[in-house]
Every structure is written in structure tokens, then in C-alpha cells.
Write a protein that holds these residues in place. Structure first.
Motif, short mmCIF file in Angstrom:
data_model
loop_
_atom_site.label_atom_id
_atom_site.label_comp_id
_atom_site.label_asym_id
_atom_site.label_seq_id
_atom_site.Cartn_x
_atom_site.Cartn_y
_atom_site.Cartn_z
N TRP A 83 1.23 11.73 9.19
CA TRP A 83 1.63 10.69 8.24
C TRP A 83 1.55 9.32 8.90
O TRP A 83 1.60 9.19 10.12
CB TRP A 83 3.06 10.93 7.74
N SER A 85 2.54 4.86 8.14
CA SER A 85 3.05 3.76 7.32
C SER A 85 2.42 2.46 7.79
O SER A 85 2.30 2.22 9.01
CB SER A 85 4.57 3.63 7.46
N HIS A 132 2.28 7.64 3.84
CA HIS A 132 1.16 8.30 3.19
C HIS A 132 0.54 9.28 4.19
O HIS A 132 0.57 9.08 5.40
CB HIS A 132 0.11 7.29 2.71
N ARG A 133 -0.02 10.34 3.64
CA ARG A 133 -0.60 11.39 4.49
C ARG A 133 -1.95 10.91 5.04
O ARG A 133 -2.70 10.22 4.36
CB ARG A 133 -0.79 12.68 3.68
N ASN A 358 7.09 22.59 4.59
CA ASN A 358 7.47 21.53 3.66
C ASN A 358 6.79 21.77 2.32
O ASN A 358 5.70 22.34 2.26
CB ASN A 358 7.04 20.16 4.19
N GLN A 361 1.75 18.70 -1.31
CA GLN A 361 1.34 17.81 -2.39
C GLN A 361 0.48 18.59 -3.38
O GLN A 361 0.03 19.71 -3.10
CB GLN A 361 0.60 16.59 -1.86
N ASN A 368 -5.60 13.10 -0.57
CA ASN A 368 -4.36 12.54 -1.10
C ASN A 368 -4.42 12.32 -2.60
O ASN A 368 -5.40 11.79 -3.14
CB ASN A 368 -4.04 11.20 -0.43
N TYR A 371 -0.43 9.40 -3.00
CA TYR A 371 -0.25 8.98 -1.60
C TYR A 371 0.00 10.15 -0.64
O TYR A 371 0.44 9.95 0.48
CB TYR A 371 0.90 7.96 -1.48
N LYS A 373 2.09 12.61 -1.21
CA LYS A 373 3.49 13.03 -1.27
C LYS A 373 3.70 14.26 -2.14
O LYS A 373 3.03 14.44 -3.16
CB LYS A 373 4.35 11.88 -1.79
N THR A 427 8.66 12.59 -2.97
CA THR A 427 9.35 12.47 -1.68
C THR A 427 8.35 12.66 -0.54
O THR A 427 7.15 12.50 -0.71
CB THR A 427 10.52 13.47 -1.64
N ASP A 428 8.88 13.00 0.64
CA ASP A 428 8.03 13.28 1.80
C ASP A 428 8.72 14.33 2.66
O ASP A 428 9.73 14.92 2.25
CB ASP A 428 7.72 12.01 2.59
N ASN A 429 8.20 14.58 3.84
CA ASN A 429 8.76 15.63 4.70
C ASN A 429 10.22 15.40 5.05
O ASN A 429 10.97 16.34 5.29
CB ASN A 429 7.96 15.75 6.00
#
Length: 710
Positions: A83, A85, A132-133, A358, A361, A368, A371, A373, A427-429
Motif C-alpha cells: 500500500w 499514500s 491505495h493499493r 484481510n 477488494q 485497483n 483505490y 480498498k 476501509t483498508d487493512n
């Protein structure tokens, strides 16, 4: 371990013999659906993976033409851990994405998207986009043609590519300038490593190289992994660690990861330009290499291609032998072969894309969407089938995520004035709440945790299971009970206003009592009480008050409204689009006293005849099939699964196609497997053998290892 394996096989044999049938030849079943590509079909790229990492290739067996495939099924290299940012240079705060809504006499803050003021808009957009992945790398071939140019898509001839799901092998054959090239691709099943073998006389002529490029994230809603611009915004370095090994380090702001490479035979590796590396073999006609993707700072001895191959073959055979299978051999219905193909490919795809720790997506580990998620309401579609197909441990792997993110879910509930935990939507991990003007108001993800843990308990019926999950089962129910608002006029508990139904066509500030959510609420609270009884705890009085006085499912005439607030459910054209989630009240949700089957049958009939099926999503068809099965209509169940609608398309590679934006959609694959399990093994209270399979003489079904649905 060997004893467990033997006992499992014996159990399958016993099950088959008890039904008067011979055991299913699992290898033959899987291999008759081997995927074959004979053209450079950009919608038929193939993937290898292990559930937490996946590598998607074109017809060359690697990622040689990412631009050509960008509008098809992209050539992604993605992982659970990768991931990124963009730097928060404007110091945006999550609080700036919160908006206050006055609902039911209270002020409640939701994290949503903003249009104005500009500061709030930019803040909410930033937190939607970040994290974002990442696409970790693009690894393809560069072949020099006789005229000295680098080969292009049109130069690849005589393609024959296969994906053998029994072994996890992609075997690609083609010619360039009439010279044969053969590429064999595997993925290690416990580590994020690919193993590749290239066979061609072009190697000795030094006309074939492995190209490694490191893309930069677009930050867009979708990312196809082919952004090779913005070279100055990231850094990459190459270090040769021996004559046959090297490390490429990639630094993007605060994100750092490595590609560890080793190879067999003579080769040179060098940087061609920024973030662009060439591994050039120069001896013999065979070249093998391995590449590991890792955020770990440690360098390890990579397994060879042969060891990766052995690992893949062994692991995949274990997968196919230990889970459930369904065989339609002998069926004469024209849809049987296609349905069996979809089932086998969906098992493969969900294994390589969705088997991590997890929630995945919706486009898995291929490219992606949103994003990169996960959406937690979709976790039901991604994960329930694992439990029903004899792989409950794969469902359990993801339940630890809920433990990790529970503090954030509790903070969301507290901020809004509720008890317990309110599960995130987008959400995310790490469980961050992501601004979403729809997601913030969805509630149908809330009961999922209780559904998941009940599935686990049915297969692991012991005190250990109850104690492991009870705290979050109870916290989930606490939110549900406190969210339900008591109406002193009707003397009923109401869901809303301030909700968006699973059918995302109704405005949050006016919507209340969506039908599916009411039924699911009743079932989940009742099941949470059952967990208390199993633990010899007293029933929760607040939960009972809601269970006993929850608003009834809204009825208009002889059909269910889609939400009580939508009295124009059957006349407003917009309301016959998107998910027909009213059917979920007796399909996804187990049967409860809330549902009248005659009224549901009338509702089903109207939806079947009048719904705008072209405006639906991939999981709507298995949901419809499950409702049809519970209503005793197996022909309709099959017809739903095979409905000739674009969003119910299953590509040559098995992916559920939606449109040009979502060329793959894994909730559709997971939903198909869930529906088939119910249609064969049944559900709570069912007494019919294969209740979702027509008894018209055209269908013959054998299955092993499936579990009954709730």
C-alpha cells in the motif's frame, strides 16, 4: 498431517458411497476446464497467486504488453501488504470529512464526500484516495525482431496458452519471426514468489530479455499498473548480490519494498533507464528465474524455479482434494457444462485472489477499483463460500481482521451515539473509515460478523469457538439493538432514517425500514441471543425488546416494499434497478418468522418479470438463485445463474465481467459458489435432496464435501 489427509479422503469416499455413487475424479473434473487462449485476448489474461499475492500475465506468459491489456483485464502484480499514500502536504484531518446530519431528533456525524467547502472536499478526497493499493512491478519480455525493433502485440503469432488449475501452471507458447518461444509460470503458495522458465533459441542469440518496470500509482479510482511516467516522484536502485542474484529496491515516499531475483545460467542485469531494468540471459536455450516481492528488509535464499513448481503442484493438489467439488457429468441441459466451468474457475480465482488475512477488494489482487480498498458489505460474498465448500479455515483467517479493527468500529459507534461496534464499510487493512456518501449509511454489513461466526460454530461446535468470537458477536449485536429506534406511535423499533439499503437507490435522510435489512437484523440478534444461551448466559433484555418489537417487513398489496419509506417501490422506474435486495430477506438471510413465503413468492415473481436486469451486479444472480431455491423453484434458480445479462458474463478466464470499468468482479464468483452450495447441500430446515437442482431429468449432479447453508 498425512493422517488428516487420509481421513479427509476417506470421509469423501464414504459420502459418495453413501449416495450410491463412485467418488468424483477430481483431477479430471478440474482439468477438463483448463483455460486455453489462442489469441492475444485482453479480457482473458491469466493469473497465478496464493491468496495474498497475485501475478497476472498476457499471452506471452509474462506482463509484456500492459498498455494493450489496460482496458481489458489488466496485468497486475498486487499483494495484501503493498500500500502507499501520497504525502499529506496540506495536513488534512479526518475530522474535516465528517458532516453532521440531523436524524431522528439527534445530530449524528458521518464521514462522507463533500462538494463544498473546498477544504472539506479536498480532505475527504484525500482520505478516499489514500491509502491505495500498489502495483508492485511489471515483468515482461523484450524480444528483438530480425529488423532490430522490439516486438509488439501484432508480432506474437501461433499462440497456445493454457492455465492448468490442478497444478497452478500457466504454459504459454507462441512465435516471433517464426521462432518458437515457450514460457512456464508458477507462483509459490506460501511466499510471494513467481518462478518462470523461458525456452527459446532466441536466448542464445541474445534477442530475448526479461524486462522489469516499476510503475508509479495513479491515485485514481482504478489503477491498471501501467503508469510509467512521473519518474522523479519515486526512486529505485539495483544491486547485484552475486553472479546470479540481484535486489531491486523501490522507494515511494514512505513506502519501501524489494524485488529479490535469482536465476539459473548466465545472465546480465542492468538499468536501462529510471525504474526500468533488463535481465538478459546469454547462454543455452533455457532460462529460469525466480522473483520475490517483499517489504521485509531481510534478503533470503530464493527457491529455484523447480522448487516453486513443486510447491505449486503439491499445494494445488492438496487444495482440490481437501475442499468440496460439484460434478454435472451426465447432465443433458445445455447450461450444465458452462455452469460447471464457472464453478471450477471460480474456486481457482477466489483461492488466488481472496484467501488472505484481510477482506479483499472487489477486483481482488488484479487491479485497483475504489483505490484498492475492501468493502465490508462485500465480505459476505467473498468469504461465505469458503465455509460451505469445506474450507472454513479460509473464512476464519479473515475474522482476525475484525479483532484488529474493532477499536475503530467502536469509536465510530460512540461518535454517533450508539453502543457496541459499527463495522466499517469502505476501509483498508487497518480498518480506517473512508469517506463515502453511500458507504457511511449502509448497514447490511453489520450482521455479517454474526453470520460468519455462526458458520464457524456449525463446523467447530465447541466452547473454544464460542469464547473466541463471543465478545465481538455481542458488541455487534449491541450496536444493532441501539441503532434500532423505538417509535412510540407504532410501538415498534425502526431502522432509520439515516440508512441506505443494499439496493443503493434510496436517499439516506428519508429512508427507513429496508426489507432485507429488517429480516437480517432479526436473524442476527436472535442468533446472538442463541450464543448467550450456549454460554449459559442470560438473554439480553435490550436485544429481546428489539427482536420482539422490530417493525414488520413492509407490505403493499400482496408484495413486499423494498423499503417501508419507498411506497413507490413498484412504480418508480429507478427502483427496479441495482440490487433487488428485497429478495435477500429470504435468500442470503436465513428464514425467520419475519418472512411470509407467499408474499415473498409474489415479490419474486414481479421482480423476475419486471426488473431491469441489465442494471444489476454480478452477485444479484446468485442472490436470486438462493431465493428461488428457498421458495422451491429450482428451475428458476438455474435460470438465474445462467441469465444472459452482461453483468452475469463469465469470461474465458472465469472472471465475472460487469462493464468496461469493472472487467472482473469477484463478489460474483463467490456468490456463484455460495448459491451452488445451497442448491446442492441445502439449508437449515430443508428436507429436499439437491433443492436447487431441477428434477426434470436433464440434470445429474454429484457432489462431495459441501456444507449446509444457514
Amino acid at each position: 498431517m498425512k493422517k488428516i489427509f487420509i481421513y479427509t479422503i476417506v470421509a469423501f469416499l464414504f459420502c459418495s458411497q453413501k449416495l450410491g455413487a463412485q467418488p468424483i475424479n477430481r483431477k479430471a473434473l478440474v482439468e477438463r476446464h483448463t483455460v486455453i487462449n489462442k489469441t492475444m485476448d485482453t479480457l482473458s489474461s491469466l493469473s497465478v497467486g496464493n491468496g495474498k499475492f497475485a501475478f497476472t500475465v498476457d499471452a506471452t506468459g509474462l506482463q509484456s504488453f500492459p498498455d494493450a491489456y489496460a482496458k481489458g483485464v489488466p496485468l497486475g502484480t498486487q499483494s495484501e501488504w503493498g500500500w502507499h499514500s501520497f504525502p499529506n502536504t496540506n495536513n488534512y484531518k479526518e475530522e474535516e470529512a465528517l458532516k453532521t446530519y440531523h436524524l431522528n431528533g439527534s445530530d449524528v456525524k458521518y464521514m462522507v464526500q463533500w462538494n463544498i467547502p473546498e477544504q472539506n472536499k479536498n480532505a475527504s478526497n484525500y482520505f478516499r484516495q489514500n491509502l491505495h493499493r500498489l502495483h508492485l512491478a511489471n515483468i515482461g519480455l523484450e524480444i528483438i525482431k530480425n529488423d532490430g525493433s522490439i516486438f509488439k502485440v501484432k508480432d506474437v503469432k501461433n499462440i497456445k496458452q493454457t492455465l492448468n488449475m490442478w497444478t497452478g501452471e500457466i504454459h504459454s507458447k507462441f512465435t516471433v519471426d517464426e521462432i518458437p518461444v515457450e514460457v512456464i509460470t508458477f507462483c509459490h503458495q506460501q511466499q510471494d514468489i513467481i518462478g518462470v522458465k523461458i525456452i527459446s533459441s532466441l536466448i542464445q542469440k541474445e534477442k530475448i530479455s526479461v524486462r522489469i518496470r516499476l510503475p508509479y500509482p495513479t491515485g485514481g479510482w482504478a489503477d491498471m499498473g501501467n503508469n510509467f511516467k512521473e519518474e522523479e516522484k519515486h526512486q529505485s536502485t539495483l544491486k547485484e548480490t552475486s553472479h546470479n542474484a540481484a535486489v531491486i529496491t523501490h522507494q515511494l515516499d514512505t513506502t519501501n519494498y524489494k524485488l529479490l531475483l535469482n536465476w539459473k545460467g548466465r545472465a546480465d542485469i542492468s538499468a536501462k533507464q529510471k525504474h526500468y531494468f533488463i535481465l538478459k540471459p546469454n547462454n543455452a536455450d533455457v532460462f529460469e528465474f525466480s522473483c520475490q516481492f517483499t517489504a521485509d528488509s531481510k534478503n533470503i535464499n530464493l527457491p529455484s524455479f523447480e522448487k516453486i513448481k513443486t510447491n505449486s503442484i503439491t499445494s494445488w493438489q492438496s487444495f482440490w482434494l481437501h475442499g468440496a467439488v460439484v460434478d454435472f457429468t451426465g447432465s443433458t441441459d445445455s447450461g450444465a457444462k458452462e455452469l460447471e466451468r464457472r464453478i471450477v474457475l471460480s474456486q481457482y480465482l477466489t483461492k488466488i485472489q481472496c484467501e488472505g488475512v484481510n477482506p479483499p477488494q472487489e477486483t481482488g489482487l488484479t487491479y485497483n477499483s475504489w483505490y484498492g480498498k475492501p468493502h465490508i458489505e462485500m465480505h459476505w460474498w467473498h468469504a461465505v463460500h469458503f465455509a460451505l465448500w469445506g474450507r472454513v479455515d479460509l473464512l476464519e483467517k479473515t475474522l482476525a481482521w475484525y479483532d484488529k479493527v474493532a477499536p475503530i468500529a467502536k469509536a465510530i459507534a460512540q461518535r454517533q451515539g450508539y453502543e457496541g461496534v459499527r463495522w466499517q464499510k469502505m476501509t483498508d487493512n487497518d480498518g480506517r473509515e473512508v469517506p463515502s456518501s453511500i458507504g457511511a449509511f449502509l448497514i447490511w454489513q453489520q450482521p455479517h460478523y454474526i453470520y460468519f461466526t455462526e458458520l464457524v460454530y456449525r463446523q467447530k461446535t465447541n466452547l473454544q469457538t464460542l469464547n473466541k468470537y463471543k465478545d465481538l458477536v455481542f458488541a455487534t449485536a449491541d450496536f444493532m439493538a441501539s441503532f434500532a429506534r423505538y417509535d412510540s406511535v407504532t410501538k415498534k423499533y425502526v431502522l432509520g432514517k439515516g440508512v441506505i439499503a443494499a439496493q443503493e437507490r434510496f436517499k439516506a435522510d428519508t429512508t427507513f425500514n429496508p426489507t432485507y435489512e429488517l429480516a437480517y437484523w432479526h436473524w442476527a440478534l436472535s442468533t446472538a441471543q442463541l450464543w448467550r444461551e450456549r454460554l449459559h448466559l442470560p438473554r439480553n433484555k435490550k436485544w429481546d425488546a428489539v427482536i420482539n418489537n422490530l417493525s414488520p417487513l413492509p407490505i403493499q398489496g400482496d408484495r413486499y416494499l423494498f423499503t417501508e419509506s419507498a411506497t413507490d417501490s413498484y412504480t418508480n422506474p429507478e427502483f427496479k434497478t441495482d440490487h433487488p435486495s428485497v429478495l435477500g430477506a429470504l435468500g442470503m438471510a436465513p428464514e425467520t418468522p419475519m418472512v411470509n413465503k407467499i408474499i415473498m413468492q409474489n415479490t419474486f415473481n414481479w421482480i423476475w418479470d419486471n426488473w431491469s436486469w441489465k442494471d444489476t451486479w454480478g452477485w444479484d444472480f446468485p442472490m436470486t438463485a438462493m431465493t428461488a431455491t428457498r421458495l422451491g423453484q429450482p428451475e428458476k434458480a438455474i435460470d438465474a445463474l445462467l441469465m444472459n445479462i452482461t453483468t452475469n458474463t463469465y469470461l474465458n478466464n472465469g472472471h465475472n465481467y460487469q462493464d468496461g470499468r469493472l472487467t472482473i468482479y469477484l463478489p460474483g464468483n463467490g456468490g456463484l459458489l455460495t448459491a451452488i452450495a445451497m442448491m446442492c447441500a441445502g439449508y437449515d430446515g430443508n428436507t429436499i435432496t439437491n433443492p436447487g437442482i431441477p428434477k426434470n431429468g436433464k440434470w445429474k449432479v454429484k457432489w462431495e464435501g459441501l456444507k449446509k447453508m444457514l
